[in-house]
Design a protein around this motif. Structure first.
Motif, PDB file in Angstrom:
ATOM      1  N   MET A  53       0.489  -1.331   0.714  1.00 32.62           N
ATOM      2  CA  MET A  53      -0.256  -0.637   1.756  1.00 32.62           C
ATOM      3  C   MET A  53       0.645  -0.460   2.968  1.00 32.62           C
ATOM      4  SD  MET A  53      -4.070  -2.387   1.574  1.00 32.62           S
ATOM      5  CE  MET A  53      -3.474  -4.085   1.583  1.00 32.62           C
ATOM      6  N   PRO A  54       0.407   0.553   3.771  1.00 35.04           N
ATOM      7  CA  PRO A  54       1.230   0.743   4.969  1.00 35.04           C
ATOM      8  C   PRO A  54       1.021  -0.402   5.946  1.00 35.04           C
ATOM      9  CG  PRO A  54      -0.680   2.194   5.008  1.00 35.04           C
ATOM     10  CD  PRO A  54      -0.646   1.574   3.649  1.00 35.04           C
ATOM     11  N   GLY A  55       2.055  -0.674   6.744  1.00 31.33           N
ATOM     12  CA  GLY A  55       1.946  -1.791   7.670  1.00 31.33           C
ATOM     13  C   GLY A  55       2.047  -3.104   6.917  1.00 31.33           C
ATOM     14  N   ARG A  56       1.067  -3.951   7.086  1.00 35.80           N
ATOM     15  CA  ARG A  56       1.076  -5.252   6.413  1.00 35.80           C
ATOM     16  C   ARG A  56       0.681  -5.096   4.948  1.00 35.80           C
ATOM     17  NH1 ARG A  56      -2.094 -10.551   8.744  1.00 35.80           N
ATOM     18  NH2 ARG A  56      -1.036 -12.103   7.433  1.00 35.80           N
ATOM     19  N   GLY A  61     -17.504  -4.069   2.738  1.00 30.53           N
ATOM     20  CA  GLY A  61     -16.596  -3.420   3.665  1.00 30.53           C
ATOM     21  C   GLY A  61     -15.351  -2.921   2.968  1.00 30.53           C
ATOM     22  N   GLU A  62     -14.515  -2.219   3.739  1.00 29.78           N
ATOM     23  CA  GLU A  62     -13.275  -1.645   3.223  1.00 29.78           C
ATOM     24  C   GLU A  62     -12.148  -1.873   4.228  1.00 29.78           C
ATOM     25  OE1 GLU A  62     -13.749   2.442   2.134  1.00 29.78           O
ATOM     26  OE2 GLU A  62     -15.615   2.100   1.021  1.00 29.78           O
ATOM     27  N   ALA A  63     -10.916  -1.735   3.722  1.00 29.01           N
ATOM     28  CA  ALA A  63      -9.742  -1.844   4.584  1.00 29.01           C
ATOM     29  C   ALA A  63      -8.640  -0.984   4.002  1.00 29.01           C
ATOM     30  CB  ALA A  63      -9.279  -3.295   4.688  1.00 29.01           C
ATOM     31  N   ALA A  64      -7.882  -0.313   4.887  1.00 25.39           N
ATOM     32  CA  ALA A  64      -6.807   0.558   4.439  1.00 25.39           C
ATOM     33  C   ALA A  64      -5.429  -0.058   4.629  1.00 25.39           C
ATOM     34  CB  ALA A  64      -6.879   1.896   5.174  1.00 25.39           C
ATOM     35  N   ASP A  65      -5.364  -1.259   5.212  1.00 27.52           N
ATOM     36  CA  ASP A  65      -4.086  -1.966   5.341  1.00 27.52           C
ATOM     37  C   ASP A  65      -4.352  -3.462   5.424  1.00 27.52           C
ATOM     38  OD1 ASP A  65      -4.263  -2.932   8.189  1.00 27.52           O
ATOM     39  OD2 ASP A  65      -4.284  -0.786   8.598  1.00 27.52           O
TER      40      ASP A  65
END
Length: 213
Positions: A58-61, A32-36
């Motif tokens: 990363m943006p946000g957290r 899987g992947e995550a952008a934040d």
């Protein structure tokens, strides 16, 4: 036999795509992947990968906060990819419990081996990253004696293991150099981390030089 499973956490889709190509080409399964950071934590909880390959900015957290929750909940090991201008974030990730650190400029072979090592329970400490992070800590920390802490709570064997950890040795290298078995090394490493209150091998290495008050 299938390779370790990995979750990619980076806010740049092109970087995630490149990492996926490299890792899958070496038999590592990208689940899987995550952008934040928030998505990284949620996906780690849902997918339980062996390793989360974590960007710090990363943006946000951010990656440090996400690393802390992933480690505290026992969801996965975290391998941080960092650049040359992230020393403060790197030490935050060390304290958060990240198992390894690599520069984003690492080649494919180094990256692949690092993922496999972290999945197998070893730490990965790029000397360039560790040296700079510890220098940053020394600069910001209160004045302390220059000598390294002796750690009287450790046995002589545990101190030898800690010295090896600080030099970035893997469990296999420790076993060979100390003439003991890998399972015995793992037992000593676990004891060292518990006695020092360290979240990871990287954290233990940092504490050998700059113990917390």
């Amino acid at each position: 036999m299938s390779g370790p499973t990995v979750l990619l956490a980076d806010d740049h889709a092109a970087i995630r795509a490149g990492l996926r190509i490299i890792l899958e080409g070496q038999g590592i399964v990208v689940v899987g992947e995550a952008a934040d950071g928030d998505v990284a934590v949620r996906n780690a909880a849902a997918m339980r990968p062996d390793v989360v390959l974590m960007d710090l900015r990363m943006p946000g957290r951010d990656g440090v906060s996400a690393t802390r929750e992933i480690v505290e909940r026992g969801l996965s090991e975290v391998l941080v990819l960092t650049s040359f201008d992230e020393d403060e974030l790197v030490f935050g990730a060390i304290r958060a419990g990240a198992a390894g650190f690599l520069l984003k400029t690492a080649d494919a072979a180094t990256l692949t081996q690092a993922v496999r090592s972290v999945a197998a329970g070893d730490g990965v400490l790029d000397p360039r990253v560790t040296r700079r992070a510890l220098a940053a800590v020394a600069h910001s920390a209160p004045a302390a004696p220059a000598r390294r802490r002796e750690h009287p709570e450790l046995t002589s064997r545990e101190r030898e293991v800690l010295d090896g950890i600080a030099q970035g040795w893997s469990n296999a290298q420790l076993a060979e150099r100390l003439s003991i078995s890998v399972p015995t090394v793992k037992t000593h490493v676990s004891s060292v981390l518990a006695k020092l209150g360290a979240r990871s091998r990287a954290h233990a290495a940092a504490l050998t030089r700059h113990p917390q008050p």
